[in-house]
Motif scaffolding. Structure first.
Motif, PDB file in Angstrom:
ATOM      1  N   PHE A   1       3.978 -35.186 -16.213  1.00 39.17           N
ATOM      2  CA  PHE A   1       3.923 -36.652 -16.227  1.00 39.17           C
ATOM      3  C   PHE A   1       3.545 -37.294 -14.891  1.00 39.17           C
ATOM      4  O   PHE A   1       3.643 -38.502 -14.737  1.00 39.17           O
ATOM      5  CB  PHE A   1       5.263 -37.207 -16.740  1.00 39.17           C
ATOM      6  CG  PHE A   1       5.507 -36.908 -18.181  1.00 39.17           C
ATOM      7  CD1 PHE A   1       5.016 -37.741 -19.163  1.00 39.17           C
ATOM      8  CD2 PHE A   1       6.184 -35.757 -18.560  1.00 39.17           C
ATOM      9  CE1 PHE A   1       5.215 -37.450 -20.509  1.00 39.17           C
ATOM     10  CE2 PHE A   1       6.391 -35.457 -19.897  1.00 39.17           C
ATOM     11  CZ  PHE A   1       5.894 -36.305 -20.872  1.00 39.17           C
ATOM     12  N   ASP A   2       3.109 -36.528 -13.901  1.00 37.51           N
ATOM     13  CA  ASP A   2       2.548 -37.063 -12.664  1.00 37.51           C
ATOM     14  C   ASP A   2       3.437 -38.170 -12.088  1.00 37.51           C
ATOM     15  O   ASP A   2       3.060 -39.349 -12.047  1.00 37.51           O
ATOM     16  CB  ASP A   2       1.126 -37.589 -12.920  1.00 37.51           C
ATOM     17  CG  ASP A   2       0.437 -38.030 -11.637  1.00 37.51           C
ATOM     18  OD1 ASP A   2       0.787 -37.480 -10.577  1.00 37.51           O
ATOM     19  OD2 ASP A   2      -0.424 -38.921 -11.695  1.00 37.51           O
ATOM     20  N   LEU A   3       4.616 -37.783 -11.614  1.00 32.35           N
ATOM     21  CA  LEU A   3       5.592 -38.762 -11.143  1.00 32.35           C
ATOM     22  C   LEU A   3       5.115 -39.499  -9.907  1.00 32.35           C
ATOM     23  O   LEU A   3       4.468 -38.921  -9.033  1.00 32.35           O
ATOM     24  CB  LEU A   3       6.921 -38.062 -10.831  1.00 32.35           C
ATOM     25  CG  LEU A   3       7.588 -37.262 -11.958  1.00 32.35           C
ATOM     26  CD1 LEU A   3       8.962 -36.787 -11.497  1.00 32.35           C
ATOM     27  CD2 LEU A   3       7.685 -38.083 -13.230  1.00 32.35           C
ATOM     28  N   ASP A   4       5.484 -40.777  -9.822  1.00 28.73           N
ATOM     29  CA  ASP A   4       5.212 -41.520  -8.593  1.00 28.73           C
ATOM     30  C   ASP A   4       6.420 -41.405  -7.667  1.00 28.73           C
ATOM     31  O   ASP A   4       7.421 -40.753  -7.991  1.00 28.73           O
ATOM     32  CB  ASP A   4       4.854 -42.984  -8.880  1.00 28.73           C
ATOM     33  CG  ASP A   4       5.987 -43.787  -9.523  1.00 28.73           C
ATOM     34  OD1 ASP A   4       7.169 -43.357  -9.443  1.00 28.73           O
ATOM     35  OD2 ASP A   4       5.698 -44.864 -10.082  1.00 28.73           O
ATOM     36  N   GLY A   5       6.347 -42.050  -6.515  1.00 31.79           N
ATOM     37  CA  GLY A   5       7.402 -41.921  -5.523  1.00 31.79           C
ATOM     38  C   GLY A   5       8.745 -42.420  -6.000  1.00 31.79           C
ATOM     39  O   GLY A   5       9.786 -41.816  -5.713  1.00 31.79           O
ATOM     40  N   ASP A   6       8.762 -43.546  -6.726  1.00 30.46           N
ATOM     41  CA  ASP A   6      10.027 -44.089  -7.221  1.00 30.46           C
ATOM     42  C   ASP A   6      10.683 -43.137  -8.210  1.00 30.46           C
ATOM     43  O   ASP A   6      11.913 -42.943  -8.196  1.00 30.46           O
ATOM     44  CB  ASP A   6       9.803 -45.449  -7.891  1.00 30.46           C
ATOM     45  CG  ASP A   6       9.431 -46.539  -6.900  1.00 30.46           C
ATOM     46  OD1 ASP A   6       9.731 -46.374  -5.694  1.00 30.46           O
ATOM     47  OD2 ASP A   6       8.853 -47.557  -7.331  1.00 30.46           O
ATOM     48  N   GLU A   7       9.873 -42.542  -9.081  1.00 33.71           N
ATOM     49  CA  GLU A   7      10.422 -41.619 -10.076  1.00 33.71           C
ATOM     50  C   GLU A   7      10.970 -40.368  -9.411  1.00 33.71           C
ATOM     51  O   GLU A   7      12.070 -39.897  -9.743  1.00 33.71           O
ATOM     52  CB  GLU A   7       9.336 -41.267 -11.091  1.00 33.71           C
ATOM     53  CG  GLU A   7       8.935 -42.449 -11.965  1.00 33.71           C
ATOM     54  CD  GLU A   7       7.660 -42.217 -12.738  1.00 33.71           C
ATOM     55  OE1 GLU A   7       7.501 -42.833 -13.810  1.00 33.71           O
ATOM     56  OE2 GLU A   7       6.806 -41.418 -12.273  1.00 33.71           O
ATOM     57  N   LYS A   8      10.232 -39.834  -8.457  1.00 33.71           N
ATOM     58  CA  LYS A   8      10.710 -38.642  -7.759  1.00 33.71           C
ATOM     59  C   LYS A   8      12.000 -38.927  -7.012  1.00 33.71           C
ATOM     60  O   LYS A   8      12.938 -38.117  -7.017  1.00 33.71           O
ATOM     61  CB  LYS A   8       9.640 -38.147  -6.788  1.00 33.71           C
ATOM     62  CG  LYS A   8       8.416 -37.546  -7.454  1.00 33.71           C
ATOM     63  CD  LYS A   8       7.380 -37.100  -6.422  1.00 33.71           C
ATOM     64  CE  LYS A   8       6.155 -36.512  -7.086  1.00 33.71           C
ATOM     65  NZ  LYS A   8       5.118 -36.122  -6.097  1.00 33.71           N
TER      66      LYS A   8
ATOM     67  N   LEU B   1      -1.066 -38.917 -24.058  1.00 39.43           N
ATOM     68  CA  LEU B   1      -0.487 -37.578 -23.954  1.00 39.43           C
ATOM     69  C   LEU B   1      -1.394 -36.597 -24.681  1.00 39.43           C
ATOM     70  O   LEU B   1      -1.951 -36.916 -25.736  1.00 39.43           O
ATOM     71  CB  LEU B   1       0.902 -37.522 -24.611  1.00 39.43           C
ATOM     72  CG  LEU B   1       1.912 -38.617 -24.289  1.00 39.43           C
ATOM     73  CD1 LEU B   1       3.180 -38.396 -25.118  1.00 39.43           C
ATOM     74  CD2 LEU B   1       2.232 -38.637 -22.809  1.00 39.43           C
ATOM     75  N   GLU B   2      -1.517 -35.415 -24.128  1.00 38.55           N
ATOM     76  CA  GLU B   2      -2.118 -34.344 -24.902  1.00 38.55           C
ATOM     77  C   GLU B   2      -1.020 -33.346 -25.227  1.00 38.55           C
ATOM     78  O   GLU B   2      -0.288 -32.896 -24.349  1.00 38.55           O
ATOM     79  CB  GLU B   2      -3.300 -33.712 -24.170  1.00 38.55           C
ATOM     80  CG  GLU B   2      -4.473 -34.673 -24.086  1.00 38.55           C
ATOM     81  CD  GLU B   2      -5.807 -33.998 -23.866  1.00 38.55           C
ATOM     82  OE1 GLU B   2      -5.882 -32.769 -24.055  1.00 38.55           O
ATOM     83  OE2 GLU B   2      -6.755 -34.702 -23.500  1.00 38.55           O
TER      84      GLU B   2
ATOM     85  N   VAL C   1       4.153 -31.489 -24.431  1.00 37.68           N
ATOM     86  CA  VAL C   1       3.187 -32.288 -23.690  1.00 37.68           C
ATOM     87  C   VAL C   1       2.679 -31.436 -22.531  1.00 37.68           C
ATOM     88  O   VAL C   1       3.476 -30.911 -21.751  1.00 37.68           O
ATOM     89  CB  VAL C   1       3.830 -33.578 -23.148  1.00 37.68           C
ATOM     90  CG1 VAL C   1       2.830 -34.360 -22.291  1.00 37.68           C
ATOM     91  CG2 VAL C   1       4.351 -34.444 -24.286  1.00 37.68           C
ATOM     92  N   THR C   2       1.371 -31.280 -22.434  1.00 35.78           N
ATOM     93  CA  THR C   2       0.817 -30.493 -21.340  1.00 35.78           C
ATOM     94  C   THR C   2       0.192 -31.365 -20.256  1.00 35.78           C
ATOM     95  O   THR C   2      -0.058 -30.890 -19.151  1.00 35.78           O
ATOM     96  CB  THR C   2      -0.242 -29.516 -21.849  1.00 35.78           C
ATOM     97  OG1 THR C   2      -1.299 -30.240 -22.482  1.00 35.78           O
ATOM     98  CG2 THR C   2       0.365 -28.536 -22.840  1.00 35.78           C
TER      99      THR C   2
END
Length: 494
Positions: free
Chosen positions: A318-325, A286-287, A272-273
């Protein structure tokens, strides 16, 4: 010369608009962002990232049991993750460097039979043990391993102490208590837990089964040690749980059969890129770039199932948000590298075990080497090949592992423990594969901030669900049991 019964078990992208086809299965062509190359677009109910034990199993279960359309994205050229089967080109015989056997949990053997992979009870190989300090290459002359009765008694004490935590540890962390309510034993470094419960005689066996995936075995928090050495593994070593292997002795056979079953829905040699994930029922796009063919596939899915280790590298697209980070930044890992080597100086029908000299005569706690280390050279019966394992922290690379393994061998030759050939020759590496990052762990300070609750809270967020060893017990069939609990939630969310 001591003898031992071996039993180790042993886991692009232009952003696309969300336009589900009316039948959920539309195919189309587009242009990859900046590439000028055509992009094939596919629509699936669930996109699965990772084709190892959890990802491959999930794909089969979702398609067969729930009638869900799937696609699997796997960076390797084949499915299977950590089985690491090598086939001798001269004889056609298979040798498994990774997963060694499978515990019979929830009728796991039926999953093999579903794919026509015949299984049989695991027959444990009896090998001579040579205890050598790999730091110096010197063979230990005054070391006594734990007597069988003492080792078994220690494992029974471990099982008794650990079983009380079963409701909060397995099949996953769904019922894990808030930080202030975590049992004190689970927060102890394993060396302290072992001392408290008189497990010293079991440490070499637990390490030989689990420590090869943990660079800080004795200092690991007991909570995370029990994710690697779970109740089922303890029961298996005590003869209370059955385990099996394919009759072919090639664990890859299962995953090759799954690959055939999935057909074009297994996107191997692919990564996944880029990804776009939306909350609620927004789905995910996803690409996926195939490095073998140079083609790109745009996957438009209702849900994303993430099954690989949630490391910074794996999560980058996957461009994490604050909760994920906040959740993922608290985890750290070990890395292990498995291989198959040969050299005429290595003893046949034997396992050369890395045992620090400080373990003599019976200081079993000191029998655990400091990382990075080569764990042992273990002969495959009726062959001239040896399984090797090297372990380090999460920065440990396959190239470093090769040097560590060769260095261990060279020191044994220099010390006269092994006889060098004339002319001298290095080890022959037939296979060398990374098993990292593995053994996701966190510090006590991070656990106190509620990292487990944070990880649980991510399930279903941004159209994404998670399974894999970072979320459950590391052993494959225990992991499958946890994965079933996730899949029921994924299907309910569709």
């Amino acid at each position: 010369m001591a003898r031992i019964i071996l039993t180790s078990v042993c886991l692009l992208l232009a952003l696309a608009p969300f336009s589900f086809a009316a039948d959920g299965e539309g195919e189309g062509k587009g242009k990859g962002k900046g590439s000028g190359r055509p992009v094939t677009t596919i629509h699936r109910d669930v996109a699965i990232v990772g084709g190892g034990a959890a990802g491959s199993y999930s794909a089969v279960r979702l398609r067969e049991e729930f009638g869900v359309t799937v696609v699997v994205v796997e960076k390797d050229s084949k499915l299977g993750g950590h089985v690491n089967t090598w086939v001798d080109p001269a004889t056609g015989r298979g040798f498994d460097a990774g997963v060694q056997n499978w515990i019979e949990i929830n009728n796991a053997s039926s999953f093999f039979e579903r794919f026509g992979v015949a299984v049989q009870p695991n027959v444990r190989s009896v090998l001579d043990q040579h205890f050598v300090d790999f730091a110096t290459g010197t063979r230990l002359t005054n070391y006594t391993p734990p007597p069988t009765a003492d080792r078994s008694a220690a494992l029974r004490r471990y099982l008794a102490a650990a079983e009380q935590f079963l409701p909060i540890l397995e099949p996953g962390w769904w019922n894990f208590p808030e930080p202030s309510q975590i049992p004190v034993d689970l927060l102890l470094p394993f060396r302290d837990f072992a001392a408290k419960h008189n497990l010293t005689a079991g440490i070499p066996q637990i390490f030989a089964t689990t420590g090869f995936g943990k660079h800080n075995f004795l200092d690991s928090m007991t909570l995370f040690l029990m994710r690697s050495f779970d109740f089922s593994m303890a029961r298996t070593l005590l003869g209370l749980e059955a385990n099996f292997v394919p009759v072919s002795r090639r664990n890859q056979d299962l995953y090759d059969a799954i690959s055939d079953f999935l057909g074009p829905d297994a996107l191997t040699s692919s990564t996944v890129t880029d990804a776009q994930r939306l909350n609620g029922n927004g789905g995910a796009t996803l690409e996926v770039y195939n490095w073998a063919t140079g083609t790109t596939t745009r996957v438009v899915a209702k849900k994303l199932l993430f099954t690989v280790a949630p490391t910074e590298e794996n999560l980058k697209p996957f461009d994490l948000d604050g909760d994920e980070k906040s959740a993922f930044d608290g985890l750290y890992y070990s890395s292990s590298v498995v291989g198959i080597v040969s050299h005429p100086s290595l003893p046949l029908n034997a396992s050369v075990v890395n045992t620090p000299a400080a373990a003599q005569p019976d200081n079993w706690v000191a029998a655990v080497p400091s990382y990075p280390f080569t764990a042992r050279f273990e002969n495959y019966p009726n062959s001239t090949y040896y399984r090797v394992i090297a372990v380090g922290d999460q920065t440990f690379t396959k190239e470093q592992a090769r040097d560590v393994i060769q260095g261990s061998f060279d020191r044994m030759v220099a010390a006269g423990t092994l006889q060098q050939t004339t002319p001298p020759q290095d080890l022959t590496f037939h296979l060398l594969e990374s098993h990292g990052p593995v053994s996701a762990s966190a510090s006590k300070q991070v656990v106190d901030t509620g990292i487990i609750q944070k990880l649980n809270g991510l399930q279903g967020s941004r159209s994404t669900w998670y399974t894999g060893a970072a979320w459950s017990v590391h052993l494959t069939t225990s992991l499958w049991r946890f994965t079933d609990t996730v899949l029921s939630r994924v299907v309910a969310s569709l």
